[in-house]
Scaffold this motif. Sequence first.
Motif, PDB file in Angstrom:
ATOM      1  N   LEU A  73       0.703  -1.258   0.027  1.00 19.66           N
ATOM      2  CA  LEU A  73      -0.094  -0.001   0.144  1.00 19.66           C
ATOM      3  C   LEU A  73       0.908   1.212   0.162  1.00 19.66           C
ATOM      4  O   LEU A  73       0.609   2.346  -0.770  1.00 19.66           O
ATOM      5  CB  LEU A  73      -1.084  -0.039   1.038  1.00 19.66           C
ATOM      6  N   PRO A  74       1.991   1.340   0.865  1.00 16.63           N
ATOM      7  CA  PRO A  74       2.895   2.438   0.745  1.00 16.63           C
ATOM      8  C   PRO A  74       3.317   2.562  -0.713  1.00 16.63           C
ATOM      9  O   PRO A  74       3.387   3.897  -1.395  1.00 16.63           O
ATOM     10  CB  PRO A  74       3.820   2.500   1.624  1.00 16.63           C
ATOM     11  N   LEU A  75       3.638   1.568  -1.502  1.00 21.74           N
ATOM     12  CA  LEU A  75       4.137   1.719  -2.729  1.00 21.74           C
ATOM     13  C   LEU A  75       2.970   2.267  -3.543  1.00 21.74           C
ATOM     14  O   LEU A  75       3.107   2.932  -4.740  1.00 21.74           O
ATOM     15  CB  LEU A  75       4.550   0.347  -3.186  1.00 21.74           C
ATOM     16  N   ALA A  76       1.539   1.861  -3.671  1.00 18.81           N
ATOM     17  CA  ALA A  76       0.696   2.169  -4.152  1.00 18.81           C
ATOM     18  C   ALA A  76       0.519   3.836  -3.860  1.00 18.81           C
ATOM     19  O   ALA A  76       0.370   4.364  -4.911  1.00 18.81           O
ATOM     20  CB  ALA A  76      -0.578   1.613  -3.952  1.00 18.81           C
ATOM     21  N   ALA A  77       0.685   4.293  -2.738  1.00 19.95           N
ATOM     22  CA  ALA A  77       0.542   5.684  -2.738  1.00 19.95           C
ATOM     23  C   ALA A  77       1.661   6.497  -3.241  1.00 19.95           C
ATOM     24  O   ALA A  77       1.412   7.434  -3.992  1.00 19.95           O
ATOM     25  CB  ALA A  77       0.607   5.877  -1.041  1.00 19.95           C
ATOM     26  N   LEU A  78       2.989   6.130  -3.343  1.00 22.37           N
ATOM     27  CA  LEU A  78       4.085   6.583  -3.840  1.00 22.37           C
ATOM     28  C   LEU A  78       3.797   6.408  -5.539  1.00 22.37           C
ATOM     29  O   LEU A  78       4.038   7.459  -6.254  1.00 22.37           O
ATOM     30  CB  LEU A  78       5.518   5.969  -3.751  1.00 22.37           C
ATOM     31  N   SER A  79       3.090   5.418  -6.163  1.00 21.68           N
ATOM     32  CA  SER A  79       3.015   5.380  -7.616  1.00 21.68           C
ATOM     33  C   SER A  79       1.978   6.336  -7.942  1.00 21.68           C
ATOM     34  O   SER A  79       2.081   7.009  -9.026  1.00 21.68           O
ATOM     35  CB  SER A  79       2.373   4.126  -7.821  1.00 21.68           C
ATOM     36  N   ARG A  80       0.700   6.600  -7.018  1.00 26.68           N
ATOM     37  CA  ARG A  80      -0.247   7.687  -7.554  1.00 26.68           C
ATOM     38  C   ARG A  80       0.378   8.926  -7.216  1.00 26.68           C
ATOM     39  O   ARG A  80       0.104   9.859  -8.085  1.00 26.68           O
ATOM     40  CB  ARG A  80      -1.295   7.252  -6.378  1.00 26.68           C
ATOM     41  N   LEU A  81       1.570   9.226  -6.336  1.00 34.15           N
ATOM     42  CA  LEU A  81       2.199  10.293  -6.235  1.00 34.15           C
ATOM     43  C   LEU A  81       2.828  10.702  -7.292  1.00 34.15           C
ATOM     44  O   LEU A  81       3.049  11.916  -8.065  1.00 34.15           O
ATOM     45  CB  LEU A  81       2.977  10.544  -5.018  1.00 34.15           C
ATOM     46  N   ALA A  82       3.692   9.695  -8.082  1.00 36.60           N
ATOM     47  CA  ALA A  82       4.498   9.955  -9.211  1.00 36.60           C
ATOM     48  C   ALA A  82       3.701  10.392 -10.309  1.00 36.60           C
ATOM     49  O   ALA A  82       4.038  11.001 -11.397  1.00 36.60           O
ATOM     50  CB  ALA A  82       5.165   8.451  -9.286  1.00 36.60           C
ATOM     51  N   ALA A  83       2.628   9.710 -10.213  1.00 33.06           N
ATOM     52  CA  ALA A  83       1.494  10.043 -11.644  1.00 33.06           C
ATOM     53  C   ALA A  83       1.352  11.523 -11.620  1.00 33.06           C
ATOM     54  O   ALA A  83       0.959  11.928 -12.689  1.00 33.06           O
ATOM     55  CB  ALA A  83       0.086   9.435 -11.415  1.00 33.06           C
ATOM     56  N   ASN A  84       1.438  12.345 -10.676  1.00 34.09           N
ATOM     57  CA  ASN A  84       1.214  13.689 -10.804  1.00 34.09           C
ATOM     58  C   ASN A  84       2.522  14.690 -10.803  1.00 34.09           C
ATOM     59  O   ASN A  84       2.230  15.801 -10.956  1.00 34.09           O
ATOM     60  CB  ASN A  84       0.448  14.264  -9.327  1.00 34.09           C
ATOM     61  N   LEU A  85       3.563  13.884 -11.072  1.00 35.13           N
ATOM     62  CA  LEU A  85       4.808  14.627 -10.998  1.00 35.13           C
ATOM     63  C   LEU A  85       4.926  14.818 -12.774  1.00 35.13           C
ATOM     64  O   LEU A  85       5.764  15.922 -12.756  1.00 35.13           O
ATOM     65  CB  LEU A  85       5.916  13.857 -10.550  1.00 35.13           C
ATOM     66  N   SER A  86       4.685  13.958 -13.653  1.00 33.37           N
ATOM     67  CA  SER A  86       5.026  14.136 -14.925  1.00 33.37           C
ATOM     68  C   SER A  86       3.806  13.545 -15.686  1.00 33.37           C
ATOM     69  O   SER A  86       3.241  12.817 -15.627  1.00 33.37           O
ATOM     70  CB  SER A  86       6.396  13.645 -15.288  1.00 33.37           C
ATOM     71  N   PRO A  87       3.362  14.334 -17.017  1.00 37.41           N
ATOM     72  CA  PRO A  87       2.525  13.677 -17.708  1.00 37.41           C
ATOM     73  C   PRO A  87       2.761  12.514 -18.294  1.00 37.41           C
ATOM     74  O   PRO A  87       1.792  11.722 -18.600  1.00 37.41           O
ATOM     75  CB  PRO A  87       2.431  14.618 -18.886  1.00 37.41           C
ATOM     76  N   ASP A  88       3.990  12.238 -18.615  1.00 38.27           N
ATOM     77  CA  ASP A  88       4.360  10.768 -18.985  1.00 38.27           C
ATOM     78  C   ASP A  88       4.095   9.639 -17.915  1.00 38.27           C
ATOM     79  O   ASP A  88       4.125   8.508 -18.456  1.00 38.27           O
ATOM     80  CB  ASP A  88       5.969  10.791 -19.288  1.00 38.27           C
TER      81      ASP A  88
END
Length: 395
Positions: A341-356
Amino acid sequence: MSFTPCKRLLSAGYRVFFLLAGLFGLLSIAIWTLWQAIYGAFDLPVALPQMWHAHEMVFGYGSAAVAGFLLTAAPNWTKSGPEPLSFFAATSGLWLLGRLAMWLSGDLPALLVAFVDLAFLPVLAGRILQTLLKRPKPQQLILLAAILVLWLGNLLTHVEWVGLSADTADQGLRGGLLALCALIMILGGRVTPAFTRNAMLREGREENLPSNPAPLAAMAIAPALLAALATLAGLPLQMAGAAALLAGLSGLIRVALWRGAWTRNQPILWVLHLSYALNALGFVLYGLAAIDLVSEIAALHMLGIGGVGGMTLAVMSRAALGHSGRALIAPRPVALAYALLPLAALSRLAANLSPDLYMPGIIASGLLWTLAFALYSYALWPVFWGEKQQKPAPA
């Protein structure tokens, strides 16, 4: 008394509602992730797909997790007997009707959907109030205030969906999520240091125990509730953000005093520390989003995945093991779920860092969440349906 598996499932709040929460957390995000991955390939029967996803994680999944905890804990706090099977059958059925109404909201009248979906939390709160009044304590009754704020958030979403307002759904969804996270500030702030202290004492450690100063707890809890209320009231984002920032910073200071490093070899404990910290971090990010330093969506998902998802998974699994008389040791699949779950949170955070990274991050986050709840549901399936063991585990 001998129970069939179905009767055992309906014999305790932790059984039926923690199972429902796990399965719903699994299925709803699996469907949502698939819909995102092949966007446009099929239609969902819901009225507003984006809103459905946000609503159901806060008011669907969240309310089931809260119900399971309170319907298990409140009778223990007041030394009252368990609820009858008929009560659990009726309330779990009411919760399921709410999920069905939301799923079919594209074809049902909005007023009917609102009536069915809004019915569950008042029934839950009424029963909890009835139980707590047997031995009332202010620190327990505050939980009902948080549930009221959560319900008001749901009400505001439906007020817009039935056409009585033009712009209250967003503030209802955000306020509801903040109310859940305020509950984590309250409950997580009690159980995390208490369970850690108990474990230390059992192992003979009597020095450098977790410290939980009451003034610091108030500085975390009161602003968290204020942030939810300010959001529901439609006040400027900066006001809610300032309260959230104070709550988050206070929460991070609190968790630093709870000797989390000592728990590193005990997943069932360190997940409480990590989830509380991620919840506090989410509040900090929400405060920073109010002044445009980070993405508000990123902050909301840190709260939802890292805070709500992590802490509810931690508490549900621990309560299920403990109240069924099993050892308070997380099964390996559950321990793995804690880490996902923390990895899921980090992945969702990364989704907002770059359009790619946006779509890959969303899909990765959804897959990690789905796998975590699949592991939880699989590992604890015998606990929810099976007989209670004779020797209860230590609290």
